[in-house]
Design an enzyme around this catalytic site. Structure first.
Site, short mmCIF file in Angstrom:
data_model
loop_
_atom_site.label_atom_id
_atom_site.label_comp_id
_atom_site.label_asym_id
_atom_site.label_seq_id
_atom_site.Cartn_x
_atom_site.Cartn_y
_atom_site.Cartn_z
CG HIS A 1 -1.92 1.09 1.27
ND1 HIS A 1 -3.24 0.87 1.60
CD2 HIS A 1 -1.84 2.42 1.01
CE1 HIS A 1 -3.92 2.00 1.55
NE2 HIS A 1 -3.07 2.97 1.20
CG HIS B 1 -1.07 6.98 -1.06
ND1 HIS B 1 -2.28 7.02 -1.69
CD2 HIS B 1 -1.26 6.32 0.10
CE1 HIS B 1 -3.19 6.42 -0.94
NE2 HIS B 1 -2.59 5.98 0.16
CE LYS C 1 -7.90 1.74 -0.65
NZ LYS C 1 -6.84 2.68 -0.33
CG HIS D 1 -10.20 4.19 3.31
ND1 HIS D 1 -9.00 4.81 3.43
CD2 HIS D 1 -10.95 4.62 4.36
CE1 HIS D 1 -9.01 5.60 4.50
NE2 HIS D 1 -10.20 5.50 5.09
CG HIS E 1 -5.10 2.05 5.83
ND1 HIS E 1 -6.45 2.00 6.02
CD2 HIS E 1 -4.92 2.76 4.68
CE1 HIS E 1 -7.06 2.64 5.05
NE2 HIS E 1 -6.16 3.10 4.22
CG ASP F 1 -1.95 4.74 4.03
OD1 ASP F 1 -2.05 5.12 2.85
OD2 ASP F 1 -2.67 5.15 4.95
C1 NCD Z 1 -4.03 8.81 2.09
C2 NCD Z 1 -3.57 9.86 1.08
O1 NCD Z 1 -3.06 10.90 1.50
O2 NCD Z 1 -3.69 9.61 -0.13
N1 NCD Z 1 -4.14 9.42 3.39
C3 NCD Z 1 -4.14 8.80 4.58
O3 NCD Z 1 -4.32 9.47 5.60
N2 NCD Z 1 -3.96 7.52 4.69
C4 NCD Z 1 -5.29 8.21 1.63
C5 NCD Z 1 -5.65 6.92 2.32
O4 NCD Z 1 -5.02 5.89 2.12
O5 NCD Z 1 -6.61 6.93 3.10
ZN ZN Z 2 -3.56 4.90 1.54
#
Ligand code: NCD
Ligand code: ZN
Length: 350
Positions: A14, A16, A100, A137, A175, A250
Site C-alpha cells: 500500500h 501513494h 481499490k 479503505h 491499514h 500507506d
Molecule cells: C491517504 C492519502 O493521502 O492519499 N491518506 C491517509 O491518511 N492515509 C489516503 C488513504 O489511504 O486513506
Molecule cells: Zn492509503
C-alpha cells in the site's frame, strides 16, 4: 541481542506515489528497499481505467533509479461507472493487480468513491469470478459516526454483509487500526479470502502521540490513530507472523504547507524509513524472527505472487536525524519521525 538481520526482500502492499515532481522524489525511496509496491490510484483525477493505469505505471517506472529492480503493482479506483470488462482485461493482461474501494469522501481524494456499495455489485461479482483482490479503505464516511469509530462500524455495516454476499471475493482491509479489525480479520482470514495490511505509523503512534501536549499534524492520517490498546492489538497481529497480516505502509506524502495548516490533510509520509520503522517494532516485541513472514511472504502469497529474489539487510545503529525531502518544484515534505528514536537502518542486495 540481534544487531544485524538478513531477510527476503520485502514488498509494500500500500503506497501513494502521487504524480510529477512529488512522484519523482518518493518512488526511489520505496524502490530502494521494496521489491514491489501496490500503487494507490487516488490521483486527481483518479486512475479509473486500465489505459490510465498503464501510463501511470510507466511514469512510476521512469522514476526508478538506473540499476534498481522494482515492480509497481497497479490498482484501479472503483467508481459507480467502473467498466467490469475493462477491469477484467487489465487483470488478465497483468496490468492491474487489484482494485481499490474508497467509500465516497472517507479520505484524501476519495470524492469519486462509492456511495452505495450495491451499485458496484456487478463489478465485485466479476472480481470474485476472476480472483482479483478488492482493497478496502475500511471506514464509513457517515458524518454522524464518530471518527474514532468509523473502522469498527465499517466492519459491521459494510464488510460483514459484503462477505455474506461474496464469500469467495478476495478482500484486503487496508491499514487496520483497531482491535475489532484485528479480531475480525484473524477469525475470518484463515479461509484465504480476507487479509489486512498494517502500516508502520499505526504500530508507532496512538492518539495521545497525535493530540496530547499539542496537535502534531504529521501524525494525522486516516484511519486516525486510536487508543493504546488498539496499537497493542496491531503489534500482536503484525508480529504474530499469521498469514492474514502483511506489510502496507500507506506512505502518503503531502506538501508541508498542506499538513501544517488550519485544516491539515491526512497522510503520514513513512517511505524514507518504513522498513526500519517496522523492524524496530518487531525488535521491541522480541519478534524479529516473524518480520520476514509479515514483510516478505504473507502479502505475496495472498496476491498469488512469487516471493522476491534478493535480500534486505537490517543493521542496528545509533539514532539518526531524518531530514525533510525537497522536491524538484521546491515543495518540502516531512518524513514521519516516530516518538522514540529509530535504531535500525536497512539496505538491499539483489
Ligand atoms: C491517504 C492519502 O493521502 O492519499 N491518506 C491517509 O491518511 N492515509 C489516503 C488513504 O489511504 O486513506
Ligand atoms: Zn492509503
Amino acid at each position: 541481542m540481534t544487531e544485524i538481520l538478513t531477510i527476503i526482500r520485502p514488498d509494500d502492499f500500500h503506497a501513494h506515489f502521487r504524480t510529477g515532481d512529488l512522484l519523482r522524489a518518493v518512488v526511489p525511496l520505496t524502490a530502494a528497499i521494496f521489491g514491489r509496491a501496490v500503487a494507490m490510484p487516488n490521483l486527481r483525477p483518479p486512475v479509473t481505467t486500465t489505459a490510465r493505469a498503464k501510463t501511470y505505471r510507466e511514469e512510476i517506472l521512469a522514476a526508478v533509479p538506473h540499476g534498481v529492480s522494482f515492480e509497481p503493482l497497479m490498482t484501479l479506483y472503483l467508481t459507480d461507472l467502473t467498466d467490469a470488462n475493462d477491469l477484467q482485461r487489465g487483470f488478465e493482461e497483468k496490468i492491474l493487480s487489484a482494485a481499490k474501494l474508497y467509500p465516497a469522501n472517507a479520505t484524501t481524494n476519495s470524492e469519486f468513491g462509492i456511495s452505495n456499495i450495491k451499485r458496484i455489485y456487478p463489478v465485485l461479482e466479476r472480481m470474485q469470478k476472476i480472483g482479483m483482490p478488492v482493497l478496502m479503505h475500511g471506514e464509513v464516511a457517515d458524518a454522524v459516526v464518530d471518527i474514532f469509530d468509523r473502522e469498527a462500524v465499517f466492519i459491521e455495516r459494510v464488510l460483514v454483509p459484503l462477505r455474506r454476499d461474496f464469500p469467495a471475493l478476495k478482500i484486503v482491509m487496508e491499514h487496520i487500526t483497531t482491535e475489532e479489525a484485528v479480531d475480525y480479520v484473524r477469525e475470518e482470514g484463515g479461509k484465504g479470502t480476507l487479509a489486512a495490511t498494517v502500516t508502520a505509523h499505526h504500530l508507532h503512534i496512538n492518539r495521545n502521540a497525535l493530540l496530547a501536549g499539542g496537535v502534531r499534524p504529521h501524525y494525522y492520517c486516516l484511519p486516525i490513530a486510536k487508543r493504546e490498546k488498539h496499537r497493542q492489538a496491531l503489534i500482536k497481529a503484525a508480529t504474530s507472523g499469521e498469514k492474514m497480516f502483511f506489510l502496507g505502509t500507506d506512505s502518503a506524502p503531502h506538501a508541508l504547507s498542506a499538513k501544517e495548516s488550519s485544516c491539515g490533510c491526512a497522510g503520514c509520509f513513512t517511505s524514507v524509513t518504513a522498513f526500519e520503522l517496522y523492524a524496530q517494532i518487531f525488535d521491541e516485541a522480541g519478534k524479529l524472527d516473524k518480520l520476514e513472514a509479515f514483510a516478505s511472504i504473507n502479502g505475496a502469497r495472498f496476491y498469488g505472487l512469487p516471493i522476491n529474489q534478493g535480500s534486505a539487510i537490517l543493521r542496528k545503529i545509533t539514532p539518526r536525524h531524518i531530514k525533510p525531502i525537497l522536491t524538484q518544484d521546491a515543495q518540502t515534505i516531512m518524513p514521519f519521525e516516530p516518538p522514540s528514536p529509530l535504531l535500525w537502518e536497512a539496505s538491499v542486495s539483489v
